[in-house]
Design a protein around this motif. Structure first.
Motif, PDB file in Angstrom:
ATOM      1  N   LYS A 224       4.645  43.504  11.176  1.00 20.96           N
ATOM      2  CA  LYS A 224       5.448  42.288  11.322  1.00 20.96           C
ATOM      3  C   LYS A 224       6.426  42.376  12.491  1.00 20.96           C
ATOM      4  O   LYS A 224       7.522  41.818  12.449  1.00 20.96           O
ATOM      5  N   LYS A 225       6.002  43.058  13.543  1.00 23.80           N
ATOM      6  CA  LYS A 225       6.810  43.151  14.762  1.00 23.80           C
ATOM      7  C   LYS A 225       6.245  42.223  15.828  1.00 23.80           C
ATOM      8  O   LYS A 225       5.978  42.612  16.963  1.00 23.80           O
ATOM      9  N   THR A 226       6.050  40.967  15.439  1.00 25.72           N
ATOM     10  CA  THR A 226       5.444  40.010  16.363  1.00 25.72           C
ATOM     11  C   THR A 226       6.378  39.660  17.514  1.00 25.72           C
ATOM     12  O   THR A 226       5.915  39.198  18.560  1.00 25.72           O
ATOM     13  N   GLY A 227       7.672  39.863  17.324  1.00 25.87           N
ATOM     14  CA  GLY A 227       8.595  39.644  18.433  1.00 25.87           C
ATOM     15  C   GLY A 227       8.327  40.606  19.581  1.00 25.87           C
ATOM     16  O   GLY A 227       8.424  40.236  20.756  1.00 25.87           O
ATOM     17  N   MET A 228       7.976  41.847  19.254  1.00 24.14           N
ATOM     18  CA  MET A 228       7.634  42.815  20.289  1.00 24.14           C
ATOM     19  C   MET A 228       6.336  42.416  20.992  1.00 24.14           C
ATOM     20  O   MET A 228       6.209  42.554  22.213  1.00 24.14           O
ATOM     21  N   GLN A 229       5.378  41.885  20.230  1.00 21.33           N
ATOM     22  CA  GLN A 229       4.139  41.398  20.834  1.00 21.33           C
ATOM     23  C   GLN A 229       4.436  40.273  21.821  1.00 21.33           C
ATOM     24  O   GLN A 229       3.824  40.201  22.895  1.00 21.33           O
ATOM     25  N   LEU A 230       5.360  39.408  21.471  1.00 23.32           N
ATOM     26  CA  LEU A 230       5.753  38.319  22.379  1.00 23.32           C
ATOM     27  C   LEU A 230       6.356  38.863  23.663  1.00 23.32           C
ATOM     28  O   LEU A 230       6.008  38.415  24.765  1.00 23.32           O
ATOM     29  N   ARG A 231       7.223  39.850  23.548  1.00 17.96           N
ATOM     30  CA  ARG A 231       7.864  40.408  24.750  1.00 17.96           C
ATOM     31  C   ARG A 231       6.827  41.031  25.686  1.00 17.96           C
ATOM     32  O   ARG A 231       6.915  40.872  26.916  1.00 17.96           O
ATOM     33  N   VAL A 232       5.864  41.723  25.105  1.00 20.22           N
ATOM     34  CA  VAL A 232       4.811  42.333  25.930  1.00 20.22           C
ATOM     35  C   VAL A 232       4.027  41.259  26.671  1.00 20.22           C
ATOM     36  O   VAL A 232       3.746  41.385  27.869  1.00 20.22           O
ATOM     37  N   THR A 233       3.690  40.176  25.983  1.00 19.59           N
ATOM     38  CA  THR A 233       2.899  39.114  26.606  1.00 19.59           C
ATOM     39  C   THR A 233       3.687  38.405  27.695  1.00 19.59           C
ATOM     40  O   THR A 233       3.130  38.045  28.750  1.00 19.59           O
ATOM     41  N   VAL A 234       4.967  38.205  27.483  1.00 20.65           N
ATOM     42  CA  VAL A 234       5.804  37.578  28.517  1.00 20.65           C
ATOM     43  C   VAL A 234       5.864  38.471  29.759  1.00 20.65           C
ATOM     44  O   VAL A 234       5.762  37.984  30.895  1.00 20.65           O
ATOM     45  N   ILE A 235       6.006  39.764  29.555  1.00 22.26           N
ATOM     46  CA  ILE A 235       6.016  40.696  30.695  1.00 22.26           C
ATOM     47  C   ILE A 235       4.690  40.619  31.443  1.00 22.26           C
ATOM     48  O   ILE A 235       4.654  40.602  32.691  1.00 22.26           O
ATOM     49  N   MET A 236       3.589  40.562  30.716  1.00 17.53           N
ATOM     50  CA  MET A 236       2.281  40.439  31.359  1.00 17.53           C
ATOM     51  C   MET A 236       2.195  39.171  32.209  1.00 17.53           C
ATOM     52  O   MET A 236       1.682  39.207  33.341  1.00 17.53           O
ATOM     53  N   ALA A 237       2.668  38.059  31.666  1.00 21.37           N
ATOM     54  CA  ALA A 237       2.618  36.796  32.412  1.00 21.37           C
ATOM     55  C   ALA A 237       3.449  36.877  33.684  1.00 21.37           C
ATOM     56  O   ALA A 237       3.029  36.406  34.753  1.00 21.37           O
ATOM     57  N   LEU A 238       4.632  37.491  33.586  1.00 21.18           N
ATOM     58  CA  LEU A 238       5.490  37.617  34.765  1.00 21.18           C
ATOM     59  C   LEU A 238       4.858  38.526  35.820  1.00 21.18           C
ATOM     60  O   LEU A 238       4.913  38.230  37.022  1.00 21.18           O
ATOM     61  N   VAL A 239       4.260  39.624  35.365  1.00 23.38           N
ATOM     62  CA  VAL A 239       3.578  40.524  36.299  1.00 23.38           C
ATOM     63  C   VAL A 239       2.426  39.800  36.989  1.00 23.38           C
ATOM     64  O   VAL A 239       2.224  39.927  38.203  1.00 23.38           O
ATOM     65  N   ASN A 240       1.679  39.025  36.232  1.00 29.01           N
ATOM     66  CA  ASN A 240       0.546  38.307  36.792  1.00 29.01           C
ATOM     67  C   ASN A 240       0.991  37.315  37.865  1.00 29.01           C
ATOM     68  O   ASN A 240       0.389  37.236  38.948  1.00 29.01           O
ATOM     69  N   VAL A 241       2.038  36.569  37.575  1.00 28.49           N
ATOM     70  CA  VAL A 241       2.536  35.591  38.557  1.00 28.49           C
ATOM     71  C   VAL A 241       3.026  36.302  39.812  1.00 28.49           C
ATOM     72  O   VAL A 241       2.726  35.882  40.945  1.00 28.49           O
ATOM     73  N   ALA A 242       3.775  37.394  39.643  1.00 32.51           N
ATOM     74  CA  ALA A 242       4.291  38.127  40.800  1.00 32.51           C
ATOM     75  C   ALA A 242       3.157  38.692  41.647  1.00 32.51           C
ATOM     76  O   ALA A 242       3.178  38.599  42.891  1.00 32.51           O
ATOM     77  N   MET A 243       2.155  39.266  40.994  1.00 28.92           N
ATOM     78  CA  MET A 243       1.028  39.825  41.742  1.00 28.92           C
ATOM     79  C   MET A 243       0.200  38.739  42.412  1.00 28.92           C
ATOM     80  O   MET A 243      -0.352  38.941  43.505  1.00 28.92           O
ATOM     81  N   ASN A 244       0.091  37.588  41.778  1.00 31.74           N
ATOM     82  CA  ASN A 244      -0.611  36.472  42.407  1.00 31.74           C
ATOM     83  C   ASN A 244       0.055  36.065  43.717  1.00 31.74           C
ATOM     84  O   ASN A 244      -0.624  35.787  44.713  1.00 31.74           O
ATOM     85  N   PHE A 245       1.368  35.999  43.716  1.00 32.43           N
ATOM     86  CA  PHE A 245       2.097  35.664  44.941  1.00 32.43           C
ATOM     87  C   PHE A 245       1.794  36.682  46.042  1.00 32.43           C
ATOM     88  O   PHE A 245       1.707  36.331  47.227  1.00 32.43           O
ATOM     89  N   ALA A 246       1.635  37.941  45.658  1.00 31.32           N
ATOM     90  CA  ALA A 246       1.417  38.991  46.657  1.00 31.32           C
ATOM     91  C   ALA A 246      -0.028  39.045  47.137  1.00 31.32           C
ATOM     92  O   ALA A 246      -0.279  39.277  48.335  1.00 31.32           O
ATOM     93  N   LEU A 247      -1.000  38.820  46.237  1.00 30.09           N
ATOM     94  CA  LEU A 247      -2.395  39.086  46.578  1.00 30.09           C
ATOM     95  C   LEU A 247      -3.228  37.855  46.928  1.00 30.09           C
ATOM     96  O   LEU A 247      -4.186  37.965  47.706  1.00 30.09           O
ATOM     97  N   ILE A 248      -2.922  36.708  46.363  1.00 32.31           N
ATOM     98  CA  ILE A 248      -3.736  35.527  46.656  1.00 32.31           C
ATOM     99  C   ILE A 248      -3.726  35.157  48.134  1.00 32.31           C
ATOM    100  O   ILE A 248      -4.787  34.829  48.699  1.00 32.31           O
ATOM    101  N   PRO A 249      -2.580  35.194  48.825  1.00 33.60           N
ATOM    102  CA  PRO A 249      -2.624  34.847  50.255  1.00 33.60           C
ATOM    103  C   PRO A 249      -3.549  35.753  51.064  1.00 33.60           C
ATOM    104  O   PRO A 249      -4.146  35.314  52.047  1.00 33.60           O
ATOM    105  N   MET A 250      -3.696  37.008  50.638  1.00 34.93           N
ATOM    106  CA  MET A 250      -4.547  37.937  51.383  1.00 34.93           C
ATOM    107  C   MET A 250      -6.000  37.909  50.923  1.00 34.93           C
ATOM    108  O   MET A 250      -6.921  37.976  51.736  1.00 34.93           O
ATOM    109  N   LEU A 251      -6.222  37.791  49.601  1.00 38.69           N
ATOM    110  CA  LEU A 251      -7.561  37.982  49.054  1.00 38.69           C
ATOM    111  C   LEU A 251      -8.126  36.759  48.338  1.00 38.69           C
ATOM    112  O   LEU A 251      -9.259  36.803  47.865  1.00 38.69           O
ATOM    113  N   GLY A 252      -7.364  35.693  48.238  1.00 38.59           N
ATOM    114  CA  GLY A 252      -7.848  34.494  47.563  1.00 38.59           C
ATOM    115  C   GLY A 252      -8.112  34.726  46.087  1.00 38.59           C
ATOM    116  O   GLY A 252      -7.335  35.381  45.384  1.00 38.59           O
TER     117      GLY A 252
END
Length: 276
Positions: A230-258
């Motif tokens: 019943k630690k679903t709050g921790m699961q939420l935090r992990v998923t939010v971190i993943m989303a933020l990492v994905n957005v940040a990496m998209n900004f870095a890699l999409i201009p170069m690699l599409g």
């Protein structure tokens, strides 16, 4: 036991607790119990259970501790509602964060590289995710009820044993399913997509298959621990971190690699989530 007391009140001779599995008798005893509690508390069915619980000794000074506990346990609704909110609200927000993780890359590709660059990426992503995800979701849905039942009955040790067949199946099917899309990306693209999409789909499909495999392993295996404890709050935090990492990496890699950069970004985000 409460069942025997209710049966005596109804004049049932030779009652045994095994008879509680008789639906008709169970309902009859339940109605009897409910009527008695409504009468005991002067028809107060809408007040807060905690208030009624506290007022029981004052309003009914001869009520013994067993009767007190019996009525208290028959009124779990507020506590259950709060527990559902604490457990379910993070899961709902986790779903929303996962959707951001799933679709934000397409908007960012359109923004940074143009809408024409989205088609091949989106087609490959949807085909790979829906195929691998559907297979592993069936496996998860088959195993999860048994795992939760064993957890409730025997605790963490029993759940760990119940997870063993699920673990073996995941370790077998995840590489197999992802490997098919990884190694046969060109063949799958030629079979499923038109000429305008094939090249882009072939290029990103191995990365997407890797990301989907890691994500399914996380969702259908690693996240089970969060849900059982019943630690679903921790699961939420992990998923939010993943989303933020994905957005940040998209900004870095999409201009170069599409689109390929977006797929690599998703792999990195999934690895971060699995690692956390």
């Amino acid at each position: 036991a409460p069942g025997r007391e209710l049966a005596r009140g109804l004049g049932l001779d030779g009652f045994s607790t095994d008879q509680l599995f008789d639906p008709a008798l169970n309902v009859r005893l339940g109605v009897r119990h409910l009527a008695a509690q409504i009468e005991r508390f002067d028809g107060d069915v809408n007040g807060h259970p905690a208030r009624r619980d506290a007022e029981l000794p004052r309003r009914h000074p001869r009520a013994d501790g067993r009767a007190h506990r019996l009525f208290r346990d028959a009124q779990p609704f507020e506590g259950a509602r709060l527990a559902l909110k604490q457990y379910g609200a993070p899961l709902t927000l986790t779903y929303l964060a996962a959707k951001i993780l799933d679709v934000s890359d397409r908007f960012m590709i359109a923004w940074l590289k143009g809408t024409e660059a989205v088609a091949g990426y989106a087609a490959a992503y949807d085909l790979t995710q829906q195929s691998i995800g559907a297979l592993l979701n069936v496996l998860f849905l088959a195993a999860y009820p048994r795992i939760t039942a064993v957890w409730e009955a025997r605790g963490a040790g029993g759940a760990a044993e119940a997870m063993v067949p699920h673990t073996r199946a995941m370790l077998l099917l995840v590489p197999f399913a992802a490997g098919a899309f990884f190694h046969f990306a060109a063949d799958i693209s030629n079979l499923a997509f038109g000429g305008d999409l094939r090249d882009d789909a072939t290029r990103v499909m191995p990365w997407i298959a890797t990301a989907v495999a890691i994500g399914c392993f996380k969702n259908y295996y690693l996240d089970v621990g969060f849900q059982l404890t019943k630690k679903t709050g921790m699961q939420l935090r992990v998923t939010v971190i993943m989303a933020l990492v994905n957005v940040a990496m998209n900004f870095a890699l999409i201009p170069m690699l599409g689109g390929e950069g977006a797929a690599i970004s998703t792999v990195i985000a999934m690895l971060v989530g699995a690692g956390l």
